[in-house]
Design a protein around this motif. Sequence first.
Motif, short mmCIF file in Angstrom:
data_model
loop_
_atom_site.label_atom_id
_atom_site.label_comp_id
_atom_site.label_asym_id
_atom_site.label_seq_id
_atom_site.Cartn_x
_atom_site.Cartn_y
_atom_site.Cartn_z
N SER A 187 0.56 -1.20 0.14
CA SER A 187 -0.03 -0.02 0.05
C SER A 187 0.78 1.16 0.07
O SER A 187 0.58 2.15 -0.86
N ILE A 188 1.87 1.08 0.84
CA ILE A 188 2.71 2.34 0.97
C ILE A 188 3.31 2.63 -0.40
O ILE A 188 3.42 3.73 -0.97
N SER A 189 3.74 1.49 -0.84
CA SER A 189 4.47 1.65 -2.34
C SER A 189 3.44 2.31 -3.59
O SER A 189 3.76 3.22 -4.09
N LEU A 190 2.33 1.65 -3.30
CA LEU A 190 1.16 2.32 -4.09
C LEU A 190 0.72 3.80 -3.99
O LEU A 190 0.87 4.66 -5.09
N ILE A 191 0.52 4.07 -2.80
CA ILE A 191 0.07 5.51 -2.42
C ILE A 191 0.97 6.51 -2.84
O ILE A 191 0.83 7.48 -3.20
N TYR A 192 2.45 6.09 -2.38
CA TYR A 192 3.38 6.71 -2.54
C TYR A 192 3.56 7.32 -4.25
O TYR A 192 3.76 8.13 -4.38
N THR A 193 3.47 6.26 -4.84
CA THR A 193 3.92 6.47 -6.29
C THR A 193 3.03 7.54 -6.92
O THR A 193 3.11 8.31 -7.70
N ILE A 194 1.74 7.10 -6.65
CA ILE A 194 0.70 7.85 -6.98
C ILE A 194 0.54 9.23 -6.66
O ILE A 194 0.63 10.13 -7.36
N PHE A 195 0.68 9.47 -5.04
CA PHE A 195 1.13 10.86 -4.90
C PHE A 195 2.30 11.58 -5.22
O PHE A 195 2.04 12.77 -5.46
N HIS A 196 3.29 10.73 -5.12
CA HIS A 196 4.44 11.27 -5.79
C HIS A 196 4.51 11.99 -7.16
O HIS A 196 4.70 13.05 -7.56
N ILE A 197 3.46 11.06 -8.20
CA ILE A 197 3.25 11.68 -9.41
C ILE A 197 2.38 12.73 -9.42
O ILE A 197 2.32 13.71 -10.23
N PHE A 198 1.33 12.68 -8.53
CA PHE A 198 0.46 13.77 -8.39
C PHE A 198 1.03 15.11 -8.29
O PHE A 198 0.83 16.08 -8.63
N THR A 199 1.98 14.92 -7.13
CA THR A 199 2.87 16.27 -6.70
C THR A 199 3.85 16.64 -7.71
O THR A 199 3.96 18.12 -8.05
N GLN A 200 4.51 15.72 -8.41
CA GLN A 200 5.60 16.19 -9.47
C GLN A 200 4.83 16.90 -10.53
O GLN A 200 5.61 17.65 -11.10
N GLU A 201 3.67 16.26 -10.95
CA GLU A 201 3.01 16.90 -12.14
C GLU A 201 2.60 18.24 -12.06
O GLU A 201 2.44 18.96 -13.01
N ARG A 202 2.47 18.57 -10.72
CA ARG A 202 1.98 20.15 -10.53
C ARG A 202 3.20 20.84 -9.93
O ARG A 202 2.95 21.94 -9.21
N LYS A 203 4.60 20.41 -10.20
CA LYS A 203 5.53 21.10 -9.81
C LYS A 203 5.56 22.66 -10.42
O LYS A 203 5.71 23.67 -9.62
N ARG A 204 5.10 22.84 -11.37
CA ARG A 204 5.31 24.19 -11.86
C ARG A 204 4.11 25.18 -11.36
O ARG A 204 4.35 26.15 -10.80
N TYR A 205 3.00 24.35 -11.05
CA TYR A 205 1.63 24.90 -10.35
C TYR A 205 2.30 25.63 -8.82
O TYR A 205 2.37 26.75 -8.40
N ILE A 206 3.23 24.71 -8.29
CA ILE A 206 3.71 24.99 -6.86
C ILE A 206 4.43 25.86 -7.06
O ILE A 206 4.71 27.07 -6.15
N ALA A 207 5.59 25.83 -8.02
CA ALA A 207 6.53 26.75 -8.20
C ALA A 207 6.00 28.49 -8.44
O ALA A 207 6.28 29.17 -7.73
N LYS A 208 4.77 28.43 -9.00
CA LYS A 208 4.18 29.81 -9.46
C LYS A 208 3.54 30.11 -7.75
O LYS A 208 3.66 31.23 -7.55
N LEU A 209 2.81 29.14 -7.03
CA LEU A 209 2.33 29.25 -5.90
C LEU A 209 3.44 30.10 -4.98
O LEU A 209 3.18 31.00 -4.19
N SER A 210 4.33 29.51 -4.78
CA SER A 210 5.42 30.04 -4.00
C SER A 210 6.37 31.40 -4.64
O SER A 210 6.81 32.13 -3.87
N SER A 211 6.04 31.39 -5.87
CA SER A 211 6.60 32.77 -6.39
C SER A 211 5.88 33.96 -6.02
O SER A 211 6.01 34.97 -6.17
N VAL A 212 4.59 33.63 -5.91
CA VAL A 212 3.48 34.60 -5.16
C VAL A 212 3.52 34.87 -3.64
O VAL A 212 2.70 35.56 -3.17
N GLY A 213 4.36 34.09 -3.05
CA GLY A 213 4.78 34.14 -1.68
C GLY A 213 4.08 33.11 -0.64
O GLY A 213 4.41 33.20 0.72
#
Lengths: 228, 870
Positions: B264-290
């Motif tokens: 389970s850890i391997s499954l949820i980790y993978t999915i969540f890892h991909i989920f966050t990595q795919e939105r790296k740009r979005y996160i970067a934008k979020l942090s660029s606005v503070g």
Amino acid sequence: MKILEVKNLTKIYGNNENSVKALDDISFSVEKGEFLSIIGASGSGKSTLLHILGGIEKPSSGTIFVNNKDIGTLTDSQLAIYRRRTAQLIFQFYNLIPILNVKENILLPILLDYKNPDDARLKNLISLLGLQDKENSLPNQLSGGQQQRVAIGRCLMANPSIVLADEPTGNLDTLNSNEIITLLKEYNTKFQQTILLVTHDIKIAKQTNRILTLQDGKIIKDEVQIHE
Amino acid sequence: MNNLLKLATKELKSNKKMVFSILLSIILVSILINSITTLALSYQDYVVNLCRNKGNWEAQFIQIPYDKLTVLESDERIKEISLIEDLGIFSYNDNSQELLHIKAYDSNTMKNMPILLKEGNLPQSSNEILVNESTLLQIDDSISILLDEKEYVFHVTGILESTDFDEFNTKTFVKTNGAITYLNKDSLTPNSYLTASIVCQDISQIYDCTNDIQSQLNSLNSTPQILYNTELLSYAGNAKSDSTFQTNLILTVSVFIGIVSVASISLIYTIFHIFTQERKRYIAKLSSVGATKKQIAMIYFFEIIILTCIAIPVGILLSFGLVSLLLHVFDNLFTLIQSNISTTLIQNSISLQMVFSWYSIIFSILLIVIIVFFSVLFPIIQISKVSILNTLRENTYYKVTKHFTQVPKWLSKLFKIEGILAYKNMKRKKSHYITMVMSLTISIILFISIYGYIYNLSNYNQYEQHNYNYTLNLADYSPEHKAQEELIEIKKVLQNSGFIEEIHSYANLNPLYLVLDNSKLNDMLKFVDSKMNLLNNSFNKVNEHTSQLSCLVTTLDDATYQDYLSQIDSSLSLSNNECILINYSNAQNKYYDSVCLTNYQIGENLILNTQDINDEKNQEVLDNLSSLVGDSNRQIENKQISLSIKAITGRVPTCLPSFTLTDIYLIVNKDTFSQLFLETVGAEFSDFTNFYIQTSKPNELDELVYSLKAKYENAPIVIESSNLSASQQIEKNEILIKEILLYSFLVFIFVLTIITVLNIVFSSLSMRKTEFAELKAIGMSNRQMNKILFLEGLFYGTISLIIGIFISIGILYFLYHTMINTQVYRFSIDLISIFISIILIYAVIFISILYANKKLYKEDIATIIKTNIT
Ligand SMILES: Nc1ncnc2c1ncn2[C@@H]1O[C@H](COP(=O)(O)OP(=O)(O)OP(=O)(O)O)[C@@H](O)[C@H]1O
Ligand SMILES: [Mg+2]
């Protein structure tokens, strides 16, 4: 000798209501060894034309003969071989493969053809491109100009019938642009290499044999330039 | 805080696909974990009920005087008391050959103890009685017995199937038949001795309760023996002496939960890892606005909390549905199977029911929360540390940092450019590579270990399964063995019946006793014996230096005998007064899978006694029995027999029952046997009387045997038969449950793997979409691209398989030594499971690659290049 003949080429994007006619019934032909530039306003259909000639996009209607062969009749795998051997594309954004080093990127089309690379030719080309000390570097370790030279090297190494370059200098400063154009010109005169070059820069276009002007998907001017 | 929550919900709504797969994965995990705990509880409940069906009592006070019973009755912890009075053994109606062993049951005992009533009704008063079917009595007959010089008359109201207090005494050739009457408390005197069986309100209080009662009784000068229903108590997890069942159950559950947690850890980790990595740009934008790191982490934690809150209840409810469905299906399946076995063995069958407790639910929830927390922790830490500049500048998902050295020569030679691209692709991103290999490796390990476990389970079953399913024992108890003709007749009838496919015959002497020097007792036997918490030693102490082992001398029919000899040694043959010593006991024990009993060597002599050293104590009983049948001149005196050991082996003839630590088996030839028979019994040995039968029609054979019993009712013959097919079927059912559960578990794990692999492959391909389009633009064909993808799959699969197979062999070995220690079989690795897992792993990888490939590359090369560059 006619190397390329385009007849009544039309490309329409989208469906009925909001369709865009990117190319509108275009016909022209190119002789072997010609260095032809295509100019025109943004959105006039230059890239579309090059993509269709490069076999990565399908025309809506019309025929294209390259070396007297209708590329519309090619199957997917024949089209891949056509791209590999006959019409090599160079893009504005270099499009190198990030995991391959300079040498491997240049050799890629030949390797895809399962051919043994000609080492002497490779060495020659690399020195012509001024990349002698970068042979083993990865693309992200190169400057923009160097990356574009690698892309050109990749294209020339394949020894294609036609080079299709879409604003290869669009991303570079004047110095680098001039170097690239000089390179292409040299290759054109030395090896009778047919080149189609899309550019915004009229000064660059002026250095070629012939200028095709596109507007709203139509050829509005086709002028041959005589250089001394 | 509120704003972060809003942002979190907004994000969730805008990422439906990803949210769906995270939800699905948490639901799957919840289903698995809650199903495991619920199944374990239900299984325990089932086994306990099964056991109560065999006799619903937890502890028994033996020989408690009637007037002391108030001590039990006044104890509030006791729910029910069942009373039995043993009235003794009687001859009835002046019949000298048959004895009745009469016990009086009160109404609770009638309810709680299994009474196998063949016909008629239970006794309602103290002058009604049930008698065993082996007597000559019929319903409505009257019998009179003499007790304390008074005559009692009973009216027969029903016929019993054989009970456990029917016995045939081999020393006196007297058969006693069970009989049950009603216990009328009014007729009891204060000095009547009773057996009181109790059931507590709460089974966990049983020891406290009995201890208190014992001390109270002691103060009243009464010291009844207390017997515990250790089987029941151990199943309920309350036995002091034997916690094997409970430990095994907990161990099994923990192993499965451990496995599920890792997967389970391997499954949820993978999915969540991909989920966050795919939105790296979005996160970067979020942090660029503070937005601070903490705020970004909080957003993701909120998201995961919302998802978990939805997924857990859904998963738990689904698991209840699933488990009760599963149990229902099993239940029907078993009823169906059992309906084909016409036997009283499975009288009131217990139904499988789902059982759960609030503790188990809370445990499941906590575990799921912990699993989810650990799975998302690292992706969240990683994403909150994202560098704004690098991310916004990065053109491709994969930042290439490593300078690649050469690809192995053989690889580029063998697979050309595609091999180079595949190899480099695989090596480019370490975390991705590790996740992929890890999740594949985990599923390989799970697959091989579970499959191996099932394999060994059925292996064990085969080991236990003999090729017979029916036993038949005939005995001639006429004083001078005059009933031989009848026995021959019976055998003829059986042989001509056509129901018997294979028959092994053997004959045993009455138990003999080997008195041996303690130096001849193997240390292993002493050690295991001391560990087994047996009530009695398997060897009896004679004095400081010598012990006694009980010993069974057996001979086999010619075919079985020859077959057996050739199994040990093709050149082996026995002369007179020679024997084969079976010196290893495969008695189930958790210390060794076989125990060496003695230190005897080939060529030594064994001295056997006909008399048990304990017999002096039994002498009185035997004398009484003899006098009851009017045969008081039967003398019991010791004789000594000497046998020389020709061979020592661990191999038991297939037709003999698997035996226990308490017995030594000696095999002799027929001549020796006849001679010993003559010496010890005083009669000529005529023919075999014990049979192991292989039949495909056990029920028909059963009927035939019953008709023979009826026919020879008046002859001095005992016919004992036992249809093993029913109990074998029950055993098979148990194995079947285990197998089905394990296989469905396997399927679940495989679903987890497929989801994980699909996620990784899909995201990896979608991130490399542009790159592949570019490769195609310069002339790579579809076939070449597929070849690259397949090679990548091959690399991942091969590496994972190598790691996975090695680890799982290790795990299997570990399991063999810890979990399955009570069972007897050799460690073996099933090559089929390895083969299947190889095929399955490649299939999973390739199918997900094909699927992702098909979904992703429908677009034009030009379109992909145009949309992804700017
Ligand atoms: N995939 C597409 N779908 C719909 N319309 C498209 C697509 N690609 C191009 N077009 C439209 O086709 C027309 C020609 O586009 P094209 O890319 O060929 O222009 P261009 O001459 O290369 O312009 P530029 O100089 O800006 O690169 C434009 O109007 C563009 O909006
Ligand atoms: Mg363009």
